[in-house]
Design a protein around this motif. Structure first.
Motif, PDB file in Angstrom:
ATOM      1  N   THR A 116       5.419   2.778  -5.839  1.00  0.00           N
ATOM      2  CA  THR A 116       5.800   1.507  -5.349  1.00  0.00           C
ATOM      3  C   THR A 116       7.081   1.869  -4.403  1.00  0.00           C
ATOM      4  N   THR A 117       7.494   3.220  -4.264  1.00  0.00           N
ATOM      5  CA  THR A 117       8.619   3.509  -3.475  1.00  0.00           C
ATOM      6  C   THR A 117       8.419   4.270  -2.254  1.00  0.00           C
ATOM      7  N   MET A 118       7.152   4.732  -1.989  1.00  0.00           N
ATOM      8  CA  MET A 118       6.822   5.665  -0.643  1.00  0.00           C
ATOM      9  C   MET A 118       6.693   4.791   0.366  1.00  0.00           C
ATOM     10  N   SER A 119       7.033   5.264   1.400  1.00  0.00           N
ATOM     11  CA  SER A 119       6.782   4.402   2.683  1.00  0.00           C
ATOM     12  C   SER A 119       5.229   4.912   3.025  1.00  0.00           C
ATOM     13  N   GLU A 120       4.782   4.124   4.331  1.00  0.00           N
ATOM     14  CA  GLU A 120       3.544   4.172   4.674  1.00  0.00           C
ATOM     15  C   GLU A 120       3.194   5.800   5.359  1.00  0.00           C
ATOM     16  N   MET A 165       0.902   8.445   3.885  1.00  0.00           N
ATOM     17  CA  MET A 165      -0.129   9.274   4.770  1.00  0.00           C
ATOM     18  C   MET A 165      -0.068  10.753   4.665  1.00  0.00           C
ATOM     19  N   GLY A 166       1.353  11.177   4.569  1.00  0.00           N
ATOM     20  CA  GLY A 166       1.434  12.630   4.769  1.00  0.00           C
ATOM     21  C   GLY A 166       0.992  13.365   3.165  1.00  0.00           C
ATOM     22  N   VAL A 167       0.857  12.445   2.167  1.00  0.00           N
ATOM     23  CA  VAL A 167       0.313  13.400   1.031  1.00  0.00           C
ATOM     24  C   VAL A 167      -1.032  12.995   0.814  1.00  0.00           C
ATOM     25  N   GLY A 168      -1.811  12.063   1.630  1.00  0.00           N
ATOM     26  CA  GLY A 168      -3.221  11.910   1.407  1.00  0.00           C
ATOM     27  C   GLY A 168      -3.609  10.642   0.876  1.00  0.00           C
ATOM     28  N   GLY A 169      -2.549   9.808   0.505  1.00  0.00           N
ATOM     29  CA  GLY A 169      -2.767   8.673  -0.555  1.00  0.00           C
ATOM     30  C   GLY A 169      -3.262   7.475   0.417  1.00  0.00           C
ATOM     31  N   THR A 170      -3.718   6.451  -0.272  1.00  0.00           N
ATOM     32  CA  THR A 170      -4.291   5.324   0.487  1.00  0.00           C
ATOM     33  C   THR A 170      -2.975   4.168   0.152  1.00  0.00           C
TER      34      THR A 170
END
Length: 119
Positions: free
Chosen positions: A27-31, A35-40
Motif C-alpha cells: 500500500t506504500t508503492m507509487s504507480e 509499473m516498474g516491478v511489473g505489478g498491477t
C-alpha cells in the motif's frame, strides 16, 4: 453545530491505493514504482463526507448558518452569562411560585388572637 444548516465536506480515503505483484500486496508503492516491478496498480478510492466538526482545524466549521437559531442561542448565552439577568429571572420565578400573603387576613388574625387572651 445546532445552528448550522450546511456543513463542509472533506475527502476521505475509503480504501488506499495498492500494488499487487504476484502474491505480495503493497500500500506504500507509487504507480510508477508498481509499473516498474511489473505489478498491477489499483488507485485509492475516495469519498466526499460531510463533517460535523471543523475541517482540518482551520475554523471552517459551517458553510451556511440558520440565523434565527443563532440569534436565540446567542440570546440565551448572554442571559446565562449575566449575573444581573439571572437574579432578575430568579426573582420573577419566585414571585410567580411563592404564594402572596393577604395583609387583611393577617391583621384580622392578630386582632382575634389578642382579644382571646385574658390576663
Amino acid at each position: 453545530r445546532d445552528v448550522c444548516e450546511v456543513f463542509p465536506t472533506e475527502t476521505v480515503i475509503v480504501s488506499p491505493s495498492t500494488c499487487e505483484v504476484s502474491t505480495y500486496t503493497s500500500t506504500t508503492m507509487s504507480e510508477a514504482d508498481c509499473m516498474g516491478v511489473g505489478g498491477t496498480f489499483t488507485g485509492a478510492v475516495t469519498e466526499e463526507v460531510e463533517t460535523k466538526s471543523c475541517v482540518n482545524k482551520n475554523g471552517r466549521c459551517c458553510l451556511k448558518y440558520n440565523y434565527s437559531k443563532k440569534m436565540w442561542r446567542d440570546a440565551i448565552i448572554i442571559i446565562l452569562k449575566t449575573p444581573y439577568c439571572i437574579g432578575t429571572l430568579l426573582a420573577l420565578l419566585l414571585h410567580l411560585v411563592l404564594p402572596v400573603e393577604d395583609e387583611l387576613a393577617a391583621e384580622d388574625d392578630k386582632e382575634k388572637g389578642s382579644s382571646s387572651i385574658t390576663l
